[in-house]
Design a protein around this motif. Sequence first.
Motif, short mmCIF file in Angstrom:
data_model
loop_
_atom_site.label_atom_id
_atom_site.label_comp_id
_atom_site.label_asym_id
_atom_site.label_seq_id
_atom_site.Cartn_x
_atom_site.Cartn_y
_atom_site.Cartn_z
N MET A 99 33.43 60.51 28.08
CA MET A 99 34.87 60.55 27.83
C MET A 99 35.23 61.80 27.04
N THR A 100 36.43 62.32 27.28
CA THR A 100 36.92 63.45 26.51
C THR A 100 37.18 63.03 25.08
N PRO A 101 36.70 63.77 24.09
CA PRO A 101 36.94 63.39 22.70
C PRO A 101 38.43 63.47 22.38
N ARG A 145 42.71 58.91 22.23
CA ARG A 145 43.25 60.19 22.67
C ARG A 145 43.65 61.12 21.52
N LEU A 146 44.03 60.53 20.39
CA LEU A 146 44.54 61.31 19.27
C LEU A 146 43.92 60.82 17.97
N GLN A 147 43.54 61.76 17.12
CA GLN A 147 42.92 61.40 15.84
C GLN A 147 43.49 62.28 14.73
#
Length: 338
Positions: free
Chosen positions: A1-3, A33-35
């Motif tokens: 998965m895309t980080p 999706r966002l961090q």
Amino acid sequence: MTPPRRGVLIGAGGVARLAHLPAYVHDESTALRLQIVGAVDTHPPTTPLDGLTMYPSLDAAKDLGPVDFVDICTPPSTHKALTLDALAHGLHVFCEKPVAVTRAAAQELSAAARAAQRVLFPCHQYRQNPAWVAMRRCIEEGTIGRWHLAEFNVYRLAADGGVAGAATGTPWRARQSESMGGILLDHGTHLLYLLVDVAGMPASVTAQMTTLGHRGYDVEDTAHVLVDYGDRAASFTLTWAARERENRIRFIGDRGSVEWTGGVVRVLPSDAPAVTTDFTAQLDKREYAGWMSRILGDFADAMDRGESAASLLEIEQVATLLEAAYRSASEGRRIVIA
């Protein structure tokens, strides 16, 4: 998965703590999706922000490593400068409303975003309000026919004091130097983009603004606005000088009406029985993080596409209407929307 994309929260006030940050932390779809990896505030709060390291500026946050975006949760007077700074750092921007309060400012920000090839996205989360979603569906499906009159009424006792509450004196929302406007800018911004969603841009705006109940405020605590489309109109009555809290939106069409009062939406078609839906539980402030997670999903989609033409147009539309309303109140005349 895309980080997940890495972001920095700018501002550590109530909207950051109660709506934005919970969406990043507690909503699984957002967290994938966002961090948020750090926070910036020129006046670091005494209460930690969920363990995030606080920095006085974006430049001071370089030890965080690569960052993809910022989430601006500061008063409106800072939005333009902070957005331009973030874009200059090559970052995407998610910004609290209103992103701009004049058309010229919106166009300047749009040009900067396009030049940087970065997304600038407004936090217009009321679009995700479940009561409004139901109301808009009713309008767009033609349940009440073609609407010709819309009424938006917001009654509050005072400007929101934020996390500091009333103990700090006049709320920042009631100070021109920080808010750039009173109740029209604070509550009215949400209602303006909801109106544009279903009606587009109007022909003209006429407004009157006064301070009726809070002489210590240097912004309007009451606003009356007429948004004219020629063959349909929308009226706004917004006040911080009421005796009790109340919200009401109503659209009247040639085949009935739909009304949202408090937490209840009532559809009153002229050729069918009335339908009442209670959204009270979904409108509790504890549910705001859910609305925020959905708008953050839209922001993530825009970053994935590398496209924000629609959001830039939306920012300019809202700024144009705000500017027209304040100009109308100041000059005492109707302002035609070019």
